[in-house]
Every structure is written in structure tokens, then in C-alpha cells.
Design a protein around this motif. Structure first.
Motif, mmCIF file in Angstrom:
data_model
loop_
_atom_site.group_PDB
_atom_site.id
_atom_site.type_symbol
_atom_site.label_atom_id
_atom_site.label_comp_id
_atom_site.label_asym_id
_atom_site.label_seq_id
_atom_site.Cartn_x
_atom_site.Cartn_y
_atom_site.Cartn_z
ATOM 1 N N LYS A 174 0.833 -1.163 0.126
ATOM 2 C CA LYS A 174 0.003 -0.207 -0.176
ATOM 3 C C LYS A 174 0.838 1.151 0.082
ATOM 4 C CE LYS A 174 -3.806 2.219 0.379
ATOM 5 N NZ LYS A 174 -4.807 1.996 -0.622
ATOM 6 N N THR B 74 -2.267 7.380 9.156
ATOM 7 C CA THR B 74 -3.584 6.686 8.609
ATOM 8 C C THR B 74 -4.531 7.791 8.920
ATOM 9 O OG1 THR B 74 -3.808 5.611 10.902
ATOM 10 C CG2 THR B 74 -2.555 4.515 9.292
ATOM 11 N N GLU C 69 -6.793 3.954 7.613
ATOM 12 C CA GLU C 69 -6.428 3.610 6.023
ATOM 13 C C GLU C 69 -5.182 4.427 6.009
ATOM 14 O OE1 GLU C 69 -7.705 1.938 3.597
ATOM 15 O OE2 GLU C 69 -8.924 0.864 4.965
#
Length: 216
Positions: free
Chosen positions: A15, A56, A60
Motif C-alpha cells: 500500500k 493513517t 487507512e
């Protein structure tokens, strides 16, 4: 929105690389290599694992920062340890909302707490002067070509850490990955068109700008 900064974990790697690619694509050159730098840096001896952070929002990942070892070599051959951060990446849709600043300020404080003495980076001065960075010329620190550039900046983490230190700064080899492997690495990501943009010309001009300031 719940914002958190924490250390990067192995499960974050993909990610983080995706976000880094999005953040830098076509910014400084057609395409980018920053996601490849991050990928290689983690396995390099100069990687500073305790200074790899993600930020985050509601759990996320939206950005990251990574550090590597660098050094100043004086004319007499004496070496002075420094550290360097980059890439710093934030999802493009969340730029200019303070997330990059939060990452940088957090990591600088952690680096100071860990006992690191000074940070030297390359970048646009207007981005980093707000954190206390000044032209490395102030400390008589040049690139190996002997020139002082506006884009090479220094921040002592301890008062006087760079006083009396002079020489050439050397960044980690991990920051200059093997470009012949980049295209193959990039195939693992969704296709994105490489384009020429105005920001690339601005970058080319900026990296060659000599520091003519008088710091005395």
C-alpha cells in the motif's frame, strides 16, 4: 477523521508503494522511481527502520516517510554521520491538508529522541525552511562536486551538531536505484501513462540552482 502516525509494518509495504507511486507520478520526470526507492531501501544497510512511519486516516494508510543513513566526509577523511528523509508521500487528493507536515514533524522529533545529530535532505527550500532547515552551505557542506546548492539543506537536531563540520555530503546508494530494473518492477502496478509536465522542468532548474547566500 481519526488520524494516527505509527511505524511502518510489513503488511503496509504494498500500500505504501502504491501511494508513493501515485504521489510522485510524472512530478519530477515522466513516470517516477520513488516507489522503487522505497521498495529497495527497506532491504538496504542504510535503511533506518525505526524512522519508517505511515500516517493513517480512519485506519487507512494515506502517506509515509522513510529515512536512510547519510554522511559528511571532511577533507581530512573524517566522517560525520547524518540521516536523510525521503521519499515523503501523501495521497494526491489529500495534499495541502497538513498530513505531510505531521509526518515530518513527528519523525524529526523521534529522530532527535533517538539521539541522531543532524538531518540533511534534498528538496525545495520553501517546503522545508518552515521546519528549521537551512542551506547546507551555512555549514560548509557541499555535494561531492564541491558546489553548494539551494536544494541541499541541513537541520541540526542537537545544538551545535554541525558547528565546525565541513565537507561533502554523501547520500545512500539506495536513493539511486538501478533504473534498468524499474520498468520490470513497475509492471506489478496498474498501468499509468508517462507524461511530460511543467513541474519536471521546474525541478530540473531547481536541482542545478547554486546557493549564493552569505550565511556569515
Amino acid at each position: 477523521m481519526n488520524i494516527e502516525i505509527r511505524q511502518e509494518r510489513p503488511g503496509d509495504y504494498r500500500k505504501v508503494e502504491e501511494i508513493t507511486r501515485e504521489a510522485f507520478w510524472n512530478l519530477y520526470c515522466p513516470g517516477c522511481n520513488e516507489h522503487f526507492i522505497v521498495h529497495n531501501l527497506r532491504n538496504h544497510e542504510d535503511f533506518i527502520e525505526e524512522l519508517a512511519f505511515v500516517i493513517t486516516a480512519d485506519d487507512e494508510i494515506i502517506g509515509s516517510i522513510h529515512y536512510s543513513k547519510s554522511k559528511i566526509i571532511a577533507k581530512d577523511g573524517k566522517e560525520y554521520e547524518t540521516i536523510t528523509f525521503g521519499p515523503v508521500s501523501i495521497l494526491p487528493k489529500l495534499h495541502r491538508q497538513g498530513f505531510g507536515r505531521a509526518l515530518i514533524e513527528h519523525s524529526i522529533q523521534v529522530a532527535r529522541n533517538l539521539g541522531y545529530k543532524a538531518i540533511i535532505i534534498g528538496g525545495y527550500p520553501y517546503h522545508y525552511e518552515t521546519y528549521g532547515f537551512v542551506g547546507a552551505k551555512k555549514y560548509h557542506i557541499s555535494l561531492p562536486d564541491g558546489n553548494f546548492y539551494t536544494g541541499i539543506m541541513a537541520l541540526p537536531l542537537v545544538e551545535g551538531a554541525l558547528d565546525g563540520v565541513s565537507g561533502n555530503v554523501y547520500f545512500s546508494e539506495a536513493m539511486e536505484p538501478d533504473e534498468t530494473q524499474l520498468d520490470e518492477f513497475d509492471k506489478a502496478f496498474p498501468y499509468k501513462e508517462k507524461q511530460v509536465q511543467e513541474s519536471q522542468l521546474q525541478f530540473e532548474i531547481a536541482v542545478s540552482e547554486l546557493d549564493t547566500k552569505n550565511y556569515n
